[in-house]
Design a protein around this motif. Sequence first.
Motif, PDB file in Angstrom:
ATOM      1  N   PHE A 130       0.813  -1.229   0.000  1.00  0.00           N
ATOM      2  CA  PHE A 130       0.000   0.000   0.000  1.00  0.00           C
ATOM      3  C   PHE A 130       0.840   1.269   0.000  1.00  0.00           C
ATOM      4  O   PHE A 130       0.310   2.360   0.148  1.00  0.00           O
ATOM      5  CB  PHE A 130      -0.946  -0.011   1.214  1.00  0.00           C
ATOM      6  CG  PHE A 130      -1.877  -1.200   1.230  1.00  0.00           C
ATOM      7  CD1 PHE A 130      -2.944  -1.283   0.331  1.00  0.00           C
ATOM      8  CD2 PHE A 130      -1.666  -2.253   2.100  1.00  0.00           C
ATOM      9  CE1 PHE A 130      -3.796  -2.387   0.331  1.00  0.00           C
ATOM     10  CE2 PHE A 130      -2.522  -3.359   2.111  1.00  0.00           C
ATOM     11  CZ  PHE A 130      -3.582  -3.428   1.218  1.00  0.00           C
ATOM     12  N   GLY A 131       2.163   1.128  -0.134  1.00  0.00           N
ATOM     13  CA  GLY A 131       3.029   2.317  -0.174  1.00  0.00           C
ATOM     14  C   GLY A 131       2.966   3.136   1.089  1.00  0.00           C
ATOM     15  O   GLY A 131       3.024   4.364   1.068  1.00  0.00           O
ATOM     16  N   ILE A 132       2.793   2.428   2.225  1.00  0.00           N
ATOM     17  CA  ILE A 132       2.697   3.136   3.510  1.00  0.00           C
ATOM     18  C   ILE A 132       4.101   3.360   4.062  1.00  0.00           C
ATOM     19  O   ILE A 132       4.912   2.432   4.057  1.00  0.00           O
ATOM     20  CB  ILE A 132       1.862   2.299   4.515  1.00  0.00           C
ATOM     21  CG1 ILE A 132       0.407   2.249   4.073  1.00  0.00           C
ATOM     22  CG2 ILE A 132       1.962   2.872   5.929  1.00  0.00           C
ATOM     23  CD1 ILE A 132      -0.386   1.127   4.695  1.00  0.00           C
ATOM     24  N   LYS A 133       4.378   4.609   4.551  1.00  0.00           N
ATOM     25  CA  LYS A 133       5.671   4.872   5.206  1.00  0.00           C
ATOM     26  C   LYS A 133       5.533   4.541   6.694  1.00  0.00           C
ATOM     27  O   LYS A 133       6.244   3.708   7.245  1.00  0.00           O
ATOM     28  CB  LYS A 133       6.094   6.327   5.017  1.00  0.00           C
ATOM     29  CG  LYS A 133       6.478   6.643   3.565  1.00  0.00           C
ATOM     30  CD  LYS A 133       7.049   8.069   3.441  1.00  0.00           C
ATOM     31  CE  LYS A 133       7.274   8.417   1.990  1.00  0.00           C
ATOM     32  NZ  LYS A 133       6.008   8.251   1.209  1.00  0.00           N
ATOM     33  N   TYR A 134       4.575   5.223   7.340  1.00  0.00           N
ATOM     34  CA  TYR A 134       4.361   5.026   8.790  1.00  0.00           C
ATOM     35  C   TYR A 134       2.866   5.051   9.078  1.00  0.00           C
ATOM     36  O   TYR A 134       2.090   5.599   8.306  1.00  0.00           O
ATOM     37  CB  TYR A 134       4.969   6.190   9.593  1.00  0.00           C
ATOM     38  CG  TYR A 134       6.408   6.438   9.384  1.00  0.00           C
ATOM     39  CD1 TYR A 134       6.842   7.522   8.613  1.00  0.00           C
ATOM     40  CD2 TYR A 134       7.360   5.595   9.954  1.00  0.00           C
ATOM     41  CE1 TYR A 134       8.182   7.754   8.411  1.00  0.00           C
ATOM     42  CE2 TYR A 134       8.713   5.829   9.759  1.00  0.00           C
ATOM     43  CZ  TYR A 134       9.113   6.913   8.989  1.00  0.00           C
ATOM     44  OH  TYR A 134      10.447   7.131   8.796  1.00  0.00           O
ATOM     45  N   PHE A 135       2.494   4.480  10.248  1.00  0.00           N
ATOM     46  CA  PHE A 135       1.160   4.689  10.798  1.00  0.00           C
ATOM     47  C   PHE A 135       1.297   5.716  11.922  1.00  0.00           C
ATOM     48  O   PHE A 135       2.119   5.530  12.830  1.00  0.00           O
ATOM     49  CB  PHE A 135       0.586   3.381  11.341  1.00  0.00           C
ATOM     50  CG  PHE A 135       0.233   2.384  10.268  1.00  0.00           C
ATOM     51  CD1 PHE A 135       0.916   1.179  10.174  1.00  0.00           C
ATOM     52  CD2 PHE A 135      -0.768   2.659   9.350  1.00  0.00           C
ATOM     53  CE1 PHE A 135       0.602   0.265   9.172  1.00  0.00           C
ATOM     54  CE2 PHE A 135      -1.098   1.745   8.342  1.00  0.00           C
ATOM     55  CZ  PHE A 135      -0.401   0.550   8.258  1.00  0.00           C
ATOM     56  N   ASP A 136       0.498   6.792  11.840  1.00  0.00           N
ATOM     57  CA  ASP A 136       0.516   7.783  12.923  1.00  0.00           C
ATOM     58  C   ASP A 136      -0.333   7.323  14.108  1.00  0.00           C
ATOM     59  O   ASP A 136      -0.160   7.801  15.219  1.00  0.00           O
ATOM     60  CB  ASP A 136      -0.094   9.113  12.424  1.00  0.00           C
ATOM     61  CG  ASP A 136       0.481   9.530  11.086  1.00  0.00           C
ATOM     62  OD1 ASP A 136       1.658   9.874  11.068  1.00  0.00           O
ATOM     63  OD2 ASP A 136      -0.243   9.455  10.060  1.00  0.00           O
ATOM     64  N   PHE A 137      -1.289   6.420  13.797  1.00  0.00           N
ATOM     65  CA  PHE A 137      -2.245   5.979  14.815  1.00  0.00           C
ATOM     66  C   PHE A 137      -2.589   4.514  14.565  1.00  0.00           C
ATOM     67  O   PHE A 137      -2.820   4.118  13.408  1.00  0.00           O
ATOM     68  CB  PHE A 137      -3.520   6.838  14.737  1.00  0.00           C
ATOM     69  CG  PHE A 137      -4.592   6.435  15.698  1.00  0.00           C
ATOM     70  CD1 PHE A 137      -5.634   5.590  15.311  1.00  0.00           C
ATOM     71  CD2 PHE A 137      -4.583   6.882  17.021  1.00  0.00           C
ATOM     72  CE1 PHE A 137      -6.627   5.193  16.197  1.00  0.00           C
ATOM     73  CE2 PHE A 137      -5.575   6.495  17.908  1.00  0.00           C
ATOM     74  CZ  PHE A 137      -6.599   5.657  17.508  1.00  0.00           C
TER      75      PHE A 137
END
Length: 214
Positions: A130-137
């Motif tokens: 999903f091309g996610i860098k980080y989860f903030d939450f």
Amino acid sequence: TGSSRPQRMLKAVQKNATKGDPQSVISAIDHYCRHKEWAMNVGDDKGLILDSVLTEVNPSTALELGTYCGYSTVRIARLLSPGSKLFTVEFNPAFAEVARQIIAYAGLQDKVTLVEGSSGDLIPKMKEQFGIKYFDFVFLDHWKDRYVPDTKLLEDCGLLKKGSVLLADNVICPGAPEYLKYVRNSPRYESRYYKSNLEYTKVEDGLEKSVFLG
Ligand SMILES: Nc1ncnc2c1ncn2CCOCCNC(=O)c1cc(-c2ccc(F)cc2)cc(O)c1O
Ligand SMILES: [Mg+2]
């Protein structure tokens, strides 16, 4: 074969809520589960704490582990800023099917990506898929004995950054004692307990908020 509890919950939403109105979907589920049939949604009392923590964090990319029927998915997605995304992971296909319909009824399908499978399998694939860098939450609401291994997995996969917030449901009932030990004793987290009650009951439960310090 009759209907399932999730299917009866969906019927209650379709009957009592207004299409495209997330608050009416939340109220319809809470009314149904309080007066007709209990179900394991985070509920209205703990839901207010979820709302306030979510609003404070205002995440660009959020993750929910354990969708169930999508009640907390709707609570989270309705508060996201434009362009922000919520990924939610559900193991049980029947739950996922009902959740998709409840999320769509609330009109929030463009903000939510529901992924079917087990958290342990899916978390390592999130970055590349999903091309996610980080989860903030991150909202943890799945199998209580998965809270620790999946938190470690999020750390090891580089999916948490300094300031990322974990919010865990049910740390008292059914309970996640290993998780409380882990986040409260780790120098990498600043943890705080929000006392509340198990959804639709007077039994004590609460949410644990843990800020990742990097
Ligand atoms: N993607 C994934 N990967 C792995 N596993 C996954 C998954 N997706 C789902 N699962 C499976 C587990 O999903 C449901 C987990 N939630 C609960 O069990 C729960 C139970 C109660 C409860 C029940 C009975 C009582 F008497 C008192 C309290 C209350 C709650 O608020 C709960 O949240
Ligand atoms: Mg829960």
